[in-house]
Design an enzyme around this catalytic site. Structure first.
Site, PDB file in Angstrom:
ATOM      1  N   GLU A  60     -11.967  -4.459  -5.903  1.00 28.43           N
ATOM      2  CA  GLU A  60     -12.783  -3.957  -7.014  1.00 28.43           C
ATOM      3  C   GLU A  60     -11.925  -3.224  -8.062  1.00 28.43           C
ATOM      4  O   GLU A  60     -12.443  -2.422  -8.841  1.00 28.43           O
ATOM      5  CB  GLU A  60     -13.865  -3.010  -6.489  1.00 28.43           C
ATOM      6  CG  GLU A  60     -14.920  -3.682  -5.634  1.00 28.43           C
ATOM      7  CD  GLU A  60     -15.952  -4.452  -6.449  1.00 28.43           C
ATOM      8  OE1 GLU A  60     -15.682  -4.756  -7.633  1.00 28.43           O
ATOM      9  OE2 GLU A  60     -17.021  -4.735  -5.889  1.00 28.43           O
ATOM     10  N   SER A  68      -7.072  -2.832   0.196  1.00 22.74           N
ATOM     11  CA  SER A  68      -8.126  -3.725   0.673  1.00 22.74           C
ATOM     12  C   SER A  68      -8.042  -3.879   2.186  1.00 22.74           C
ATOM     13  O   SER A  68      -6.958  -3.941   2.763  1.00 22.74           O
ATOM     14  CB  SER A  68      -7.964  -5.100   0.011  1.00 22.74           C
ATOM     15  OG  SER A  68      -8.942  -6.002   0.468  1.00 22.74           O
ATOM     16  N   GLY A  69      -9.212  -3.897   2.844  1.00 24.59           N
ATOM     17  CA  GLY A  69      -9.278  -4.263   4.259  1.00 24.59           C
ATOM     18  C   GLY A  69      -9.094  -3.148   5.263  1.00 24.59           C
ATOM     19  O   GLY A  69      -9.159  -3.399   6.467  1.00 24.59           O
TER      20      GLY A  69
END
Length: 220
Positions: free
Chosen positions: A75, A43-44
């Site tokens: 997700e 993530s990110g």
């Protein structure tokens, strides 16, 4: 395929997605399965910022992170839902393709206008109305359609492509966006003509197209 090789392929196809404009910045996510372990993008981070070691390993059965210093994509539930529903799936790609998003969020269904679109996507494409991202409700909606589809459009969100390997999933995502762009252009100049069910069935019977599909499924 070994751990290191799969991580390198994830980096490769993640950068392809960014180069083709299928994602922007840290948007989108990608994963691949090796036996009962899922390798997920973190993530990110943008795909051009990710190194092989940034990919996070998750147990397919428990959903627990088993290796990796970073947090997996938010997700991950969608990815797990796809793998758990279909044993033949070894790669999942989720992006935010511009033309696909614009058309589907305006009420259009993206459909085959030319042979290659159908050859690579290999199924009719379900369109799921907007559901809040990163939720079990979205994962459940995916479960309801994934058995009969290789590409799923998420209205006001993006798209998901599935494959027996990363190359197959990538080609399916790229074909969706190419088809959406052609459909968009057709709407600008007239009324699009979509291939009929009979014409799609005729394509499925062609030996040349069966060969192309087989080649892609076997490639890495």
């Amino acid at each position: 395929m070994q751990d290191e090789e799969l991580r390198l392929k994830l980096v490769k196809y993640g950068r392809h997605l960014l180069a083709e404009g299928l994602v922007t910045g840290p948007g989108g996510n990608i994963s691949a399965r090796l036996d009962n372990v899922i390798y997920l993008s973190p993530s990110g981070l943008a795909f051009d910022e990710m190194a092989p070691e940034d990919y996070v390993c998750m147990d397919l059965n428990t959903g627990e992170t088993i290796a990796g210093e970073r947090r997996p994509t938010s997700e991950y539930l969608v990815h797990l839902a796809c793998y758990r529903k279909r044993a033949d799936i070894a790669a999942v790609i989720h992006t935010h393709p511009r033309y696909s998003l614009a058309l589907s969020s305006s009420g259009h269904d993206i459909k085959a206008m030319f042979p290659d679109f159908h050859i690579y996507t290999r199924s009719k494409i379900p369109h799921i109305d907007y559901i809040t991202v990163n939720t079990r409700e979205l994962a459940m909606a995916m479960e309801n359609v994934v058995n009969d589809a290789n590409v799923i459009v998420l209205r006001n969100h993006g798209a998901v492509a599935l494959g027996g390997n990363l190359k197959e999933a990538y080609y399916r995502m790229a074909s969706l966006e190419e088809g959406a762009q052609i459909q968009w252009l057709a709407l600008m100049v007239g009324k699009p003509r979509f291939l009929t069910d009979r014409e799609l069935a005729d394509l499925d019977r062609l030996e040349t197209e069966t060969y192309r599909r087989k080649l892609l499924a076997q490639s890495e």
